[in-house]
Scaffold this motif. Structure first.
Motif, PDB file in Angstrom:
ATOM      1  N   ASP A  30       7.426  54.666 -74.228  1.00 55.19           N
ATOM      2  CA  ASP A  30       8.199  53.475 -73.810  1.00 55.19           C
ATOM      3  C   ASP A  30       8.837  52.807 -75.028  1.00 55.19           C
ATOM      4  N   VAL A  31       8.046  52.650 -76.078  1.00 51.27           N
ATOM      5  CA  VAL A  31       8.546  51.999 -77.299  1.00 51.27           C
ATOM      6  C   VAL A  31       9.618  52.868 -77.967  1.00 51.27           C
ATOM      7  N   LEU A  32       9.323  54.167 -78.136  1.00 52.07           N
ATOM      8  CA  LEU A  32      10.251  55.063 -78.833  1.00 52.07           C
ATOM      9  C   LEU A  32      11.573  55.182 -78.081  1.00 52.07           C
ATOM     10  N   ALA A  33      11.490  55.310 -76.760  1.00 54.95           N
ATOM     11  CA  ALA A  33      12.704  55.474 -75.946  1.00 54.95           C
ATOM     12  C   ALA A  33      13.568  54.224 -76.037  1.00 54.95           C
ATOM     13  N   LYS A  34      12.924  53.082 -76.038  1.00 53.12           N
ATOM     14  CA  LYS A  34      13.666  51.827 -76.085  1.00 53.12           C
ATOM     15  C   LYS A  34      14.369  51.663 -77.440  1.00 53.12           C
ATOM     16  N   ILE A  35      13.636  51.936 -78.517  1.00 54.81           N
ATOM     17  CA  ILE A  35      14.202  51.768 -79.859  1.00 54.81           C
ATOM     18  C   ILE A  35      15.382  52.723 -80.075  1.00 54.81           C
ATOM     19  N   ARG A  36      15.268  53.986 -79.617  1.00 55.49           N
ATOM     20  CA  ARG A  36      16.347  54.942 -79.867  1.00 55.49           C
ATOM     21  C   ARG A  36      17.554  54.707 -78.956  1.00 55.49           C
ATOM     22  N   SER A  37      17.329  54.037 -77.822  1.00 54.25           N
ATOM     23  CA  SER A  37      18.408  53.868 -76.846  1.00 54.25           C
ATOM     24  C   SER A  37      19.549  53.007 -77.381  1.00 54.25           C
ATOM     25  N   GLY A  38      19.262  52.169 -78.366  1.00 59.64           N
ATOM     26  CA  GLY A  38      20.309  51.340 -78.948  1.00 59.64           C
ATOM     27  C   GLY A  38      21.348  52.159 -79.705  1.00 59.64           C
ATOM     28  N   GLY A  39      20.987  53.390 -80.082  1.00 54.57           N
ATOM     29  CA  GLY A  39      21.915  54.266 -80.780  1.00 54.57           C
ATOM     30  C   GLY A  39      21.956  54.030 -82.282  1.00 54.57           C
ATOM     31  N   GLU A  40      21.232  53.027 -82.761  1.00 55.16           N
ATOM     32  CA  GLU A  40      21.261  52.743 -84.202  1.00 55.16           C
ATOM     33  C   GLU A  40      20.126  53.420 -84.955  1.00 55.16           C
ATOM     34  N   ARG A  41      19.187  53.933 -84.204  1.00 55.34           N
ATOM     35  CA  ARG A  41      18.049  54.566 -84.865  1.00 55.34           C
ATOM     36  C   ARG A  41      17.805  55.956 -84.311  1.00 55.34           C
ATOM     37  N   GLU A  42      17.616  56.922 -85.233  1.00 51.62           N
ATOM     38  CA  GLU A  42      17.211  58.275 -84.849  1.00 51.62           C
ATOM     39  C   GLU A  42      15.731  58.403 -85.187  1.00 51.62           C
ATOM     40  N   ILE A  43      14.972  58.924 -84.245  1.00 50.54           N
ATOM     41  CA  ILE A  43      13.521  59.001 -84.464  1.00 50.54           C
ATOM     42  C   ILE A  43      13.049  60.451 -84.378  1.00 50.54           C
ATOM     43  N   VAL A  44      12.189  60.814 -85.326  1.00 54.69           N
ATOM     44  CA  VAL A  44      11.474  62.094 -85.268  1.00 54.69           C
ATOM     45  C   VAL A  44       9.998  61.739 -85.168  1.00 54.69           C
ATOM     46  N   LEU A  45       9.320  62.286 -84.155  1.00 55.81           N
ATOM     47  CA  LEU A  45       7.898  61.978 -83.985  1.00 55.81           C
ATOM     48  C   LEU A  45       7.046  63.132 -84.500  1.00 55.81           C
ATOM     49  N   VAL A  46       6.063  62.813 -85.328  1.00 60.21           N
ATOM     50  CA  VAL A  46       5.057  63.792 -85.726  1.00 60.21           C
ATOM     51  C   VAL A  46       3.789  63.402 -84.980  1.00 60.21           C
ATOM     52  N   SER A  47       3.392  64.237 -84.036  1.00 63.40           N
ATOM     53  CA  SER A  47       2.271  63.852 -83.170  1.00 63.40           C
ATOM     54  C   SER A  47       1.091  64.795 -83.301  1.00 63.40           C
ATOM     55  N   SER A  48      -0.068  64.206 -83.502  1.00 70.44           N
ATOM     56  CA  SER A  48      -1.327  64.938 -83.419  1.00 70.44           C
ATOM     57  C   SER A  48      -1.733  64.936 -81.941  1.00 70.44           C
ATOM     58  N   GLY A  49      -2.915  65.418 -81.655  1.00 73.69           N
ATOM     59  CA  GLY A  49      -3.433  65.333 -80.293  1.00 73.69           C
ATOM     60  C   GLY A  49      -3.545  66.662 -79.569  1.00 73.69           C
ATOM     61  N   ALA A  50      -3.137  67.770 -80.217  1.00 74.75           N
ATOM     62  CA  ALA A  50      -3.205  69.067 -79.528  1.00 74.75           C
ATOM     63  C   ALA A  50      -4.654  69.471 -79.227  1.00 74.75           C
ATOM     64  N   ILE A  51      -5.539  69.278 -80.189  1.00 77.37           N
ATOM     65  CA  ILE A  51      -6.942  69.653 -79.948  1.00 77.37           C
ATOM     66  C   ILE A  51      -7.511  68.819 -78.812  1.00 77.37           C
ATOM     67  N   ALA A  52      -7.242  67.507 -78.864  1.00 76.26           N
ATOM     68  CA  ALA A  52      -7.732  66.608 -77.802  1.00 76.26           C
ATOM     69  C   ALA A  52      -7.254  67.079 -76.436  1.00 76.26           C
ATOM     70  N   ALA A  53      -5.972  67.463 -76.365  1.00 68.65           N
ATOM     71  CA  ALA A  53      -5.407  67.874 -75.076  1.00 68.65           C
ATOM     72  C   ALA A  53      -6.004  69.188 -74.583  1.00 68.65           C
ATOM     73  N   GLY A  54      -6.536  69.992 -75.500  1.00 66.12           N
ATOM     74  CA  GLY A  54      -7.083  71.290 -75.113  1.00 66.12           C
ATOM     75  C   GLY A  54      -8.552  71.279 -74.738  1.00 66.12           C
ATOM     76  N   LEU A  55      -9.245  70.176 -75.018  1.00 65.00           N
ATOM     77  CA  LEU A  55     -10.696  70.158 -74.790  1.00 65.00           C
ATOM     78  C   LEU A  55     -11.076  70.375 -73.322  1.00 65.00           C
ATOM     79  N   ALA A  56     -10.671  69.462 -72.448  1.00 64.62           N
ATOM     80  CA  ALA A  56     -11.068  69.539 -71.036  1.00 64.62           C
ATOM     81  C   ALA A  56     -10.625  70.855 -70.386  1.00 64.62           C
ATOM     82  N   PRO A  57      -9.364  71.287 -70.599  1.00 62.31           N
ATOM     83  CA  PRO A  57      -8.950  72.548 -69.974  1.00 62.31           C
ATOM     84  C   PRO A  57      -9.798  73.739 -70.401  1.00 62.31           C
TER      85      PRO A  57
END
Ligand code: ADP
Length: 256
Positions: A30-57
């Motif tokens: 929600d935050v990232l989409a809103k900030i980039r929607s103005g067109g003045e900012r380009e965002i690249v996200l570096v996201s962790s969380g792959a291990i967390a997402a793989g645990l339950a499955p």
């Protein structure tokens, strides 16, 4: 446009039991989409969380201790993590592009050039790049620092104007933050400002991996490359991305 690399740690994306928390992903998007929607900012996200997402499955109840099982969990989880971002950004009509990198890629000319060109093109085409370490072949980030270092290298790669490191704490403290009497450091002008300060590892076992040490290291790498850094709590992401006064600000020490 101002280019901002944002790094989010596992501890900001997971539930109390260590799985991926879809609501927290949505809140960040929600935050990232809103900030980039103005067109003045380009965002690249570096996201962790792959291990967390793989645990339950994979029927795992907690982050495994051995590296091979962590890599297997990351393999199952990376697809799910990106699927989660894809669904979340789709609410804003934004496409997500996945980029998997190793720190080695940054030192090989051809890899460096291709990665940089792909990122530029994704941004130019209006897609949203989500970067993670390629955990099948490289394990630096699993072992040390949960992508902090990778984020600094990516910031350099894309000639970012700012690196935002999001965590579960609102900045670097002048001592172990779990002890009374410690307070947040608002700015770091040069690395020596942190001399004599106890920069410790993660408080909560299991989720984050690098604690503050790898974040401060990443901030130094970026600052030396001429890129200022804001380190703050994920709940202050909107402030950090729009130039508000939050967290710890590391001034650039080198020239870009
Ligand atoms: P993430 O998962 O967001 O990458 P980590 O849990 O690895 O974050 O690291 C952040 C943690 O580092 C904080 O929650 C805190 O417990 C710990 N820490 C240790 N020393 C410091 C310090 N001097 N200032 C701030 N945080 C510190």
């Amino acid at each position: 446009a101002r280019r901002i690399v944002v790094k989010v740690g596992s501890s900001s994306l997971t539930t109390a039991t260590g799985g991926l928390d879809a609501d927290r992903v949505d809140a960040l998007v929600d935050v990232l989409a809103k900030i980039r929607s103005g067109g003045e900012r380009e965002i690249v996200l570096v996201s962790s969380g792959a291990i967390a997402a793989g645990l339950a499955p994979l029927g795992l109840r907690r982050r495994p201790k051995d590296l091979a099982r962590q890599q297997a969990a990351a393999s199952v989880g990376q697809g799910l993590l990106v699927a989660r971002y894809t669904a979340s950004f789709a609410r804003y009509g934004v496409r997500v592009g996945q980029i998997l990198l190793t720190s080695d890629d940054m030192s090989r000319r051809a890899h460096h050039r291709n990665a940089s060109r792909t990122l530029d093109k994704l941004l130019a085409m209006g897609a949203f790049p989500v970067v993670n370490e390629n955990d099948t072949v490289a394990t630096d980030e699993i072992r040390f620092g949960d992508n902090d270092r990778l984020a600094a290298l990516v910031a350099h790669l894309v000639h970012a104007d700012l690196l935002v490191l999001l965590s579960d704490i609102d900045g670097v403290y002048d001592g172990n933050p779990s002890k009374p009497g410690t307070s947040r450091i608002a700015e770091v002008r040069e690395p020596a400002d942190l001399d004599g300060i106890e920069i410790g590892s993660a408080g909560k076992a299991g989720v984050g991996t690098g604690g503050m040490v790898t974040k401060v290291e990443a901030a130094r790498i970026a600052a030396a490359a001429g890129i200022p850094v804001v380190l703050t709590n994920t709940v202050h992401a909107a402030d950090a991305l729009s130039g508000g006064d939050t967290g710890t600000y590391f001034h650039a020490t080198g020239k870009r």
